[in-house]
Write a protein that holds these residues in place. Structure first.
Motif, mmCIF file in Angstrom:
data_model
loop_
_atom_site.group_PDB
_atom_site.id
_atom_site.type_symbol
_atom_site.label_atom_id
_atom_site.label_comp_id
_atom_site.label_asym_id
_atom_site.label_seq_id
_atom_site.Cartn_x
_atom_site.Cartn_y
_atom_site.Cartn_z
ATOM 1 N N GLY A 1 20.498 -19.675 5.506
ATOM 2 C CA GLY A 1 19.905 -19.996 6.798
ATOM 3 C C GLY A 1 20.361 -19.052 7.891
ATOM 4 N N LEU A 2 21.629 -18.649 7.843
ATOM 5 C CA LEU A 2 22.144 -17.695 8.824
ATOM 6 C C LEU A 2 21.421 -16.365 8.715
ATOM 7 C CD1 LEU A 2 24.200 -16.751 10.952
ATOM 8 C CD2 LEU A 2 25.802 -16.288 9.074
ATOM 9 N N LEU A 3 21.227 -15.864 7.493
ATOM 10 C CA LEU A 3 20.523 -14.592 7.300
ATOM 11 C C LEU A 3 19.084 -14.674 7.811
ATOM 12 C CD1 LEU A 3 21.785 -13.605 3.732
ATOM 13 C CD2 LEU A 3 22.539 -12.679 5.938
ATOM 14 N N VAL A 4 18.423 -15.800 7.526
ATOM 15 C CA VAL A 4 17.050 -15.972 8.011
ATOM 16 C C VAL A 4 17.037 -16.039 9.532
ATOM 17 C CG1 VAL A 4 15.060 -17.529 8.038
ATOM 18 C CG2 VAL A 4 16.290 -17.107 5.901
ATOM 19 N N ALA A 5 17.990 -16.770 10.102
ATOM 20 C CA ALA A 5 18.019 -16.936 11.557
ATOM 21 C C ALA A 5 18.313 -15.622 12.272
ATOM 22 C CB ALA A 5 19.067 -17.986 11.937
#
Length: 367
Positions: free
Chosen positions: A110-114
């Motif tokens: 989720g961090l990478l996507v965000a």
């Protein structure tokens, strides 16, 4: 002041007192602990599923309800958490390590996507999050070494141990209760603290947030990452409850259903997430019992009715009723003077502008 208004005000003051709130919390905790010992297996399994999806909706509420950021791919992180849990259980990891991994790995993804998507807005970020479950389903089918392919994978770790003296459905209930209670407590502390205020400012006006020294970009990244972590925790609970997962778990239709449940329960509300979990589990069962051919239509009509009548979701129903009572009390004030016991010549008040405080299973014997 009318009798209706006085009684409404006194009830609000009573509920706002700290001893009453603590007493209600203790009573709720006792009920939640004792309840599975009294319910049949079907009742416990229904409560377990409500807890599973309430955690997922809670994460979605943080990123959408509190921060105002579009996320149409929450089910991807639920499915990812479920697959991580199944993999850890099959490889005999410590169950606490499995829980941590089920939260951390979806959180990292989720961090990478965000980091890539938080600068986008509107339709662009919606398309990015829509892509997650669309990509996730074929990816889960292809990585059969880890996911079991189209057949899915089963993992059993939530059967009741001998020393507990509980049945399997009761043990699963307590697993979900503990994880969900910790998640809801952490979320409540988060949204009521400085990060919650930052979420609110970014949601209302990003320019004002930047002027106040709050970075809209990093605030959105934080909210999306937290939502992903809650999604992973929900995936862990999903395996505890169902003991099986497949690519169908990541279906985009489930993500839309989570979004509808969040809106009906109440966006920007911790309690609304729990109501949304109950809606997600119970309403399809009820509409299917009425007429299986009209299940989707019935749910759509219910969604529209809530949006029109209660824009704040079902969680706003008590507040709406209180305001209606105050309106009615204001309309029936005596024009000839104050009622007995009222303060003479009270200051003018407009009640309209006052803020109000906010397949039937069989129980298996223990192994």
């Amino acid at each position: 002041m009318s009798t209706v208004t006085r009684s409404s005000t006194s009830r609000t003051s009573l509920l706002a007192s700290r001893p009453v709130r603590v007493g209600l919390l203790v009573l709720a905790a006792v009920v939640l602990v004792v309840l599975p010992l009294l319910l049949p297996p079907l009742g416990n399994q229904t409560l377990v599923r409500i807890g599973v999806y309430a955690v997922a909706i809670l994460g979605l509420n943080i990123v959408m309800g509190y921060t105002g950021q579009v996320n149409l791919g929450q089910i991807f992180f639920v499915g990812l958490g479920a697959y991580v849990t199944a993999y850890g259980v099959m490889h005999d990891w410590n169950i606490l390590l499995v829980l941590v991994a089920a939260c951390v790995i979806p959180g990292a993804v989720g961090l990478l996507v965000a980091l890539a998507a938080a600068r986008l807005g509107g339709l662009a970020i919606a398309m990015v999050t829509i892509a997650l479950p669309i990509i996730g389903v074929p990816l889960a089918k292809r990585l059969d070494e880890f996911t079991g392919g189209s057949q899915g994978v089963s993992a059993i770790f939530s059967n009741a141990p001998d020393w507990s003296g509980l049945f399997n459905d009761q043990w699963q209930y307590y697993i979900v209760l503990v994880v969900a209670a910790v998640g809801f407590a952490l979320a409540a502390k988060l949204v009521r603290g400085k990060y919650g205020r930052a979420f609110s400012v970014v949601k209302n006006n990003e320019s004002v947030a930047a002027a106040m020294g709050v970075s809209p970009y990093w605030t959105k990244v934080l909210a999306f990452t937290i939502a992903s972590i809650f999604g992973g925790a929900s995936g862990f609970l999903y395996i505890a409850a169902v003991q099986y997962t497949s690519p169908e778990t990541l279906s985009f239709g489930h993500s839309i259903a989570l979004l509808a449940a969040m809106v009906i329960g109440g966006a920007g509300s911790i309690a609304g997430s729990l109501i949304g979990g109950a809606y997600y589990v119970l309403v399809p069962q009820l509409t299917n019992a009425v007429d299986p051919n009209l299940t989707t239509v019935s749910q759509g009509v219910l969604l529209l009715a809530v949006l029109f009548l209660l824009p704040g979701g079902l969680v706003s129903l008590p507040r709406t009723i209180r305001r209606a009572l105050r309106r009615r009390g204001g309309d029936h004030r005596s024009p000839t003077g104050p009622a007995p016991g009222d303060t003479p010549n009270p200051p003018a008040r407009d009640p309209m502008t006052e803020d109000a405080p906010e397949t039937t299973p069989t129980r298996e014997a223990r192994p």
